[in-house]
Write a protein that holds these residues in place. Structure first.
Motif, PDB file in Angstrom:
ATOM      1  N   ARG A   1     -19.277 -38.517  -0.307  1.00  0.00           N
ATOM      2  CA  ARG A   1     -18.875 -39.422   0.768  1.00  0.00           C
ATOM      3  C   ARG A   1     -17.450 -39.915   0.551  1.00  0.00           C
ATOM      4  NH1 ARG A   1     -22.776 -44.259   0.266  1.00  0.00           N
ATOM      5  NH2 ARG A   1     -22.006 -44.041  -1.859  1.00  0.00           N
ATOM      6  N   GLY A   2     -16.937 -40.582   1.556  1.00  0.00           N
ATOM      7  CA  GLY A   2     -15.670 -41.297   1.458  1.00  0.00           C
ATOM      8  C   GLY A   2     -15.763 -42.492   2.384  1.00  0.00           C
ATOM      9  N   GLY A   3     -15.017 -43.541   2.073  1.00  0.00           N
ATOM     10  CA  GLY A   3     -15.101 -44.711   2.936  1.00  0.00           C
ATOM     11  C   GLY A   3     -14.157 -45.807   2.510  1.00  0.00           C
ATOM     12  N   TYR A   4     -14.352 -46.971   3.114  1.00  0.00           N
ATOM     13  CA  TYR A   4     -13.513 -48.126   2.787  1.00  0.00           C
ATOM     14  C   TYR A   4     -14.365 -49.387   2.753  1.00  0.00           C
ATOM     15  CZ  TYR A   4     -13.567 -49.757   7.672  1.00  0.00           C
ATOM     16  OH  TYR A   4     -13.959 -50.219   8.907  1.00  0.00           O
TER      17      TYR A   4
ATOM     18  N   TYR B   1     -17.010 -48.899   6.052  1.00  0.00           N
ATOM     19  CA  TYR B   1     -17.464 -47.741   6.833  1.00  0.00           C
ATOM     20  C   TYR B   1     -17.510 -46.535   5.903  1.00  0.00           C
ATOM     21  CZ  TYR B   1     -18.316 -45.048  11.072  1.00  0.00           C
ATOM     22  OH  TYR B   1     -18.905 -44.285  12.047  1.00  0.00           O
ATOM     23  N   ILE B   2     -18.422 -45.601   6.199  1.00  0.00           N
ATOM     24  CA  ILE B   2     -18.634 -44.431   5.353  1.00  0.00           C
ATOM     25  C   ILE B   2     -18.640 -43.159   6.198  1.00  0.00           C
ATOM     26  CG2 ILE B   2     -20.290 -43.259   3.832  1.00  0.00           C
ATOM     27  CD1 ILE B   2     -21.304 -46.007   2.989  1.00  0.00           C
TER      28      ILE B   2
ATOM     29  N   THR C   1     -18.793 -36.346   8.762  1.00  0.00           N
ATOM     30  CA  THR C   1     -19.821 -36.916   9.628  1.00  0.00           C
ATOM     31  C   THR C   1     -19.848 -38.437   9.489  1.00  0.00           C
ATOM     32  OG1 THR C   1     -21.203 -34.942   9.408  1.00  0.00           O
ATOM     33  CG2 THR C   1     -22.287 -36.964  10.153  1.00  0.00           C
ATOM     34  N   PRO C   2     -19.699 -39.184  10.585  1.00  0.00           N
ATOM     35  CA  PRO C   2     -19.738 -40.655  10.510  1.00  0.00           C
ATOM     36  C   PRO C   2     -21.105 -41.135  10.042  1.00  0.00           C
ATOM     37  CG  PRO C   2     -18.800 -39.913  12.595  1.00  0.00           C
ATOM     38  CD  PRO C   2     -19.412 -38.710  11.949  1.00  0.00           C
ATOM     39  N   ALA C   3     -21.122 -42.122   9.148  1.00  0.00           N
ATOM     40  CA  ALA C   3     -22.372 -42.672   8.625  1.00  0.00           C
ATOM     41  C   ALA C   3     -22.284 -44.186   8.495  1.00  0.00           C
ATOM     42  CB  ALA C   3     -22.699 -42.041   7.275  1.00  0.00           C
TER      43      ALA C   3
ATOM     44  N   LEU D   1      -9.406 -46.384  16.170  1.00  0.00           N
ATOM     45  CA  LEU D   1     -10.465 -46.525  15.170  1.00  0.00           C
ATOM     46  C   LEU D   1     -11.781 -45.953  15.676  1.00  0.00           C
ATOM     47  CD1 LEU D   1      -9.706 -50.137  13.890  1.00  0.00           C
ATOM     48  CD2 LEU D   1      -9.438 -48.025  12.586  1.00  0.00           C
ATOM     49  N   ASP D   2     -12.062 -46.156  16.951  1.00  0.00           N
ATOM     50  CA  ASP D   2     -13.304 -45.629  17.524  1.00  0.00           C
ATOM     51  C   ASP D   2     -13.359 -44.102  17.424  1.00  0.00           C
ATOM     52  OD1 ASP D   2     -14.399 -48.057  18.136  1.00  0.00           O
ATOM     53  OD2 ASP D   2     -13.749 -48.068  20.239  1.00  0.00           O
ATOM     54  N   ARG D   3     -12.186 -43.457  17.539  1.00  0.00           N
ATOM     55  CA  ARG D   3     -12.171 -41.993  17.446  1.00  0.00           C
ATOM     56  C   ARG D   3     -12.588 -41.522  16.048  1.00  0.00           C
ATOM     57  NH1 ARG D   3      -7.871 -42.435  21.267  1.00  0.00           N
ATOM     58  NH2 ARG D   3      -6.275 -42.699  19.656  1.00  0.00           N
ATOM     59  N   LEU D   4     -12.356 -42.368  15.056  1.00  0.00           N
ATOM     60  CA  LEU D   4     -12.756 -42.018  13.695  1.00  0.00           C
ATOM     61  C   LEU D   4     -14.265 -42.090  13.509  1.00  0.00           C
ATOM     62  CD1 LEU D   4     -10.017 -43.895  11.616  1.00  0.00           C
ATOM     63  CD2 LEU D   4     -10.089 -41.468  12.212  1.00  0.00           C
ATOM     64  N   THR D   5     -14.955 -42.726  14.426  1.00  0.00           N
ATOM     65  CA  THR D   5     -16.413 -42.831  14.339  1.00  0.00           C
ATOM     66  C   THR D   5     -17.120 -41.770  15.185  1.00  0.00           C
ATOM     67  OG1 THR D   5     -16.652 -44.375  16.208  1.00  0.00           O
ATOM     68  CG2 THR D   5     -16.135 -45.325  14.057  1.00  0.00           C
TER      69      THR D   5
END
Length: 281
Positions: A94-97, A109-110, A116-118, A142-146
């Motif tokens: 995973r990756g996130g902040y 967010y992950i 794949t958004p999680a 930001l929404d596009r990243l989800t």
């Protein structure tokens, strides 16, 4: 996504790594970062931003997941401070902040390694509000990243997040990017002329003296010994918040949260002691 698919994504993912982005100048961040008692490198990351690169971490020894450690560290750096702290992290799956600011609950967010958004969409809106991003244009980005995007893996998602933050002054040094090997990240920062090594030196008194100097430059007026009328309240709040965090960290053997709790307890205790020994008229 199935567990099997997640496992396949993990096998091709990067080794664990992390960056800590503080919305403050390096001179303000350095004395507080030393309280984490971890070896790091600190450098400027744009206008009003600094970045801390850990030289090691429990995740490299397989002791604890990188996201849990970084959440604890970000919380410790941000509680009671006037700046926000953004922890970026990634591992094989995973990756996130995680964004920490004051005493508010951290938000994060992950993404799975394949992008794949999680996470929860609401986290992105809270993220934008706390960093003062544009409520329309930046939130749309930001929404596009989800949204699903087969062409973007977790590393690309994190880089997309950083691109949005350039609008509020963030600019990471060239070569310092999510997904890069830990030794590469350290090399990039170490070669910069403004790089500052962060490590525990001396005792709490040494760090307190550094913080007092910073407060004298009016870089950190939030400190419990700054003379601010709200200092005692802040110190007591740090003690109240630090005790359960430290207990939780011990119970769950979480180095990140134990560090956060211990830091808050020590910082709050110093503030109370200073306040009692310097009565105000």
């Amino acid at each position: 996504m199935s567990t099997e698919a997640t496992s396949r994504a993990g096998r091709t993912g990067p080794a664990p790594g992390a960056l800590l982005l503080c919305r403050a100048e390096p001179d303000s961040v350095a004395p507080v970062a030393r309280l984490l008692r971890e070896r790091m490198l600190l450098t400027r990351a744009g206008q009003g931003w600094s970045v801390l690169v850990p030289e090691g971490g429990p995740w490299l020894r397989g002791e604890e997941p990188v996201d849990r450690v970084m959440t604890g560290w970000a919380t410790a750096l941000a509680v009671g401070a006037p700046w926000a702290v953004l922890a970026l992290w990634w591992d094989a799956e995973r990756g996130g902040y995680t964004l920490a600011s004051g005493f508010r609950r951290p938000v994060g967010y992950i993404w799975l390694t394949n992008g794949t958004p999680a996470g929860e969409d609401e986290a992105m809106r809270t993220f934008a509000a706390r960093l003062g991003l544009d409520p329309v244009l930046d939130v749309q980005s930001l929404d596009r990243l989800t949204q699903p995007d087969p062409a973007s893996d977790a590393r690309a998602r994190l880089r997309g997040l950083l691109a949005i933050l350039t609008r509020v002054g963030l600019s990471l040094p060239a070569g310092l990017a999510p997904g890069e090997p830990a030794d590469r990240l350290r090399e990039v920062v170490r070669d910069r002329p403004d790089a500052v090594p962060i490590e525990w030196e001396g005792g709490w008194e040494t760090v307190r003296d550094e913080l007092q100097v910073a407060a004298g430059r009016r870089l950190t007026p939030w400190l419990p010994w700054s003379g601010d009328p709200k200092a005692r309240t802040l110190a007591l709040a740090q003690l109240a918040a630090g005790l359960p965090l430290a207990a939780w960290g011990l119970r769950h053997r979480s180095a990140g949260w134990l560090t956060a709790g211990t830091l808050l307890l020590a910082h709050g205790a110093l503030g109370v002691l200073y306040d009692l020994s310097h009565p105000r008229d």
